[in-house]
Design a protein around this motif. Structure first.
Motif, short mmCIF file in Angstrom:
data_model
loop_
_atom_site.label_atom_id
_atom_site.label_comp_id
_atom_site.label_asym_id
_atom_site.label_seq_id
_atom_site.Cartn_x
_atom_site.Cartn_y
_atom_site.Cartn_z
N GLU A 76 2.26 1.78 -3.47
CA GLU A 76 1.26 2.24 -4.44
C GLU A 76 0.87 3.68 -4.18
O GLU A 76 0.77 4.48 -5.10
CB GLU A 76 0.02 1.33 -4.36
CG GLU A 76 0.26 -0.02 -5.03
CD GLU A 76 -0.84 -1.05 -4.71
OE1 GLU A 76 -1.81 -0.70 -4.01
OE2 GLU A 76 -0.70 -2.21 -5.17
N GLU A 77 0.64 4.02 -2.90
CA GLU A 77 0.12 5.36 -2.61
C GLU A 77 1.19 6.43 -2.70
O GLU A 77 0.89 7.58 -3.02
CB GLU A 77 -0.55 5.37 -1.23
CG GLU A 77 -1.82 4.56 -1.23
CD GLU A 77 -2.61 4.70 0.06
OE1 GLU A 77 -2.30 5.61 0.85
OE2 GLU A 77 -3.53 3.89 0.27
N LYS A 81 0.84 -1.19 0.00
CA LYS A 81 0.00 0.00 0.00
C LYS A 81 0.88 1.25 0.00
O LYS A 81 0.61 2.22 -0.72
CB LYS A 81 -0.88 -0.04 1.25
CG LYS A 81 -1.93 1.03 1.32
CD LYS A 81 -2.90 0.75 2.47
CE LYS A 81 -3.73 1.98 2.76
NZ LYS A 81 -3.71 2.45 4.12
#
Length: 299
Positions: free
Chosen positions: A43-44, A40
């Motif tokens: 990705e972020e 995460k």
């Protein structure tokens, strides 16, 4: 370094690499269950986040990307650590929240610029961000890098990291940098009663990854045969009188602990007139003896 790409609105988008030093527990928190947390974060933030391999007590986390991606990744890490602190406090009576702490690994040749003349730069960073910043006096083992410890609220840490990045971009490292590589937990693996143990601090911890069988096959592969119970042997050590106390411990607690952990018999000779040393006799299998020796030296 990729060439600096100038964005249309005139902002400078520079690719940068920042290295963090983390303990195993912190790394576990960043990786998350089945790697979900780090996925995460990647990705972020859009940053590349690499975690050094190896069963080391310390790991290096490398964050690479455009500066804004790096700041996002840092923010996510700082908030994750804050969350861990809050969770760990929910079951402790402490009232004041300890600060979040991150350790950067910075080439020593850049640390002068971070500190500034007479400490002016580091003082300015502390005052403008509210974060505590400390540059280690010594280089990390076998490297030309130093640890820079930042602690404070996540917000203060992010501001501080931004300023550190600016300094690092303005004064690139001079000469070759030997990067710090954490040593694997190369504690001796010791066998006793078919179970492997590694030494951590002063305790023998059952070692999960090594089965007696796999070790036996290794040993046979080396052409060394190991009888299931090697013959007992005896080893003698001499210890200065002034150190004997810390080996025996209060009312013999330490020496009993060493006897229990190592499975060896340990006899300590009485002090002799005029001698500044005492003889210690260790009896047991070679593994018991090496463990007892290790524990005595560690004391």
């Amino acid at each position: 370094m990729e060439p600096n790409k100038v964005q249309p609105e005139g902002g400078l988008n520079v690719t940068l690499t920042i290295r963090l030093l983390m303990h195993g527990k912190e790394v576990g928190s960043i990786i998350g269950k089945k790697g979900e947390t780090v996925k995460k974060m990647r990705e972020e933030s859009g940053a590349r986040i690499n975690i050094s391999e190896g069963n080391c007590p310390e790991r290096i986390v490398t964050i690479t990307g455009p500066t804004d991606a790096i700041f996002k990744a840092f923010a996510m890490i700082a908030y994750k650590f804050e969350e861990d602190i809050i969770n760990s406090m929910s079951n402790s009576p402490a009232t004041s929240k300890p600060p979040v702490t991150l350790r950067l690994v910075v080439p020593a040749s850049q640390c002068g610029s971070l500190i500034g003349k007479g400490g002016s730069k580091i003082k300015e960073m502390r005052e403008s961000t509210g974060a505590q910043v400390q540059v280690a006096g010594d280089m990390l083992p076998n490297s030309t890098e130093r640890a820079v410890t930042i602690s404070g609220t996540p917000e203060a840490i992010i501001q501080c990291v931004k300023q550190i990045c600016v300094v690092m971009l303005e004064s690139p490292p001079k000469g070759a940098t030997i990067p710090y590589r954490p040593k694997p937990a190369s504690t001796p693996v010791i066998f006793s009663g078919g179970q492997a143990y590694t030494i951590q601090g002063q305790y023998a911890i059952p070692h999960p990854d090594v089965s007696y069988k796999s070790l036996m096959s290794h040993i046979t592969a080396f052409g060394k045969r190991l009888d299931a119970s090697p013959p007992a042997s005896t080893h003698e050590l001499t210890i200065p009188n002034d150190l004997i106390g810390c080996i025996i411990g209060r009312q013999g607690t330490k020496i009993n602990e060493i006897r229990q952990m190592s499975g060896a018999q340990i006899k300590i000779a009485n002090a002799m007139e005029g001698l500044s040393e005492r003889q210690i006799t260790i009896t047991g299998t070679p593994a018991n003896i090496s463990l007892a020796q290790y524990l005595i030296n560690a004391r």
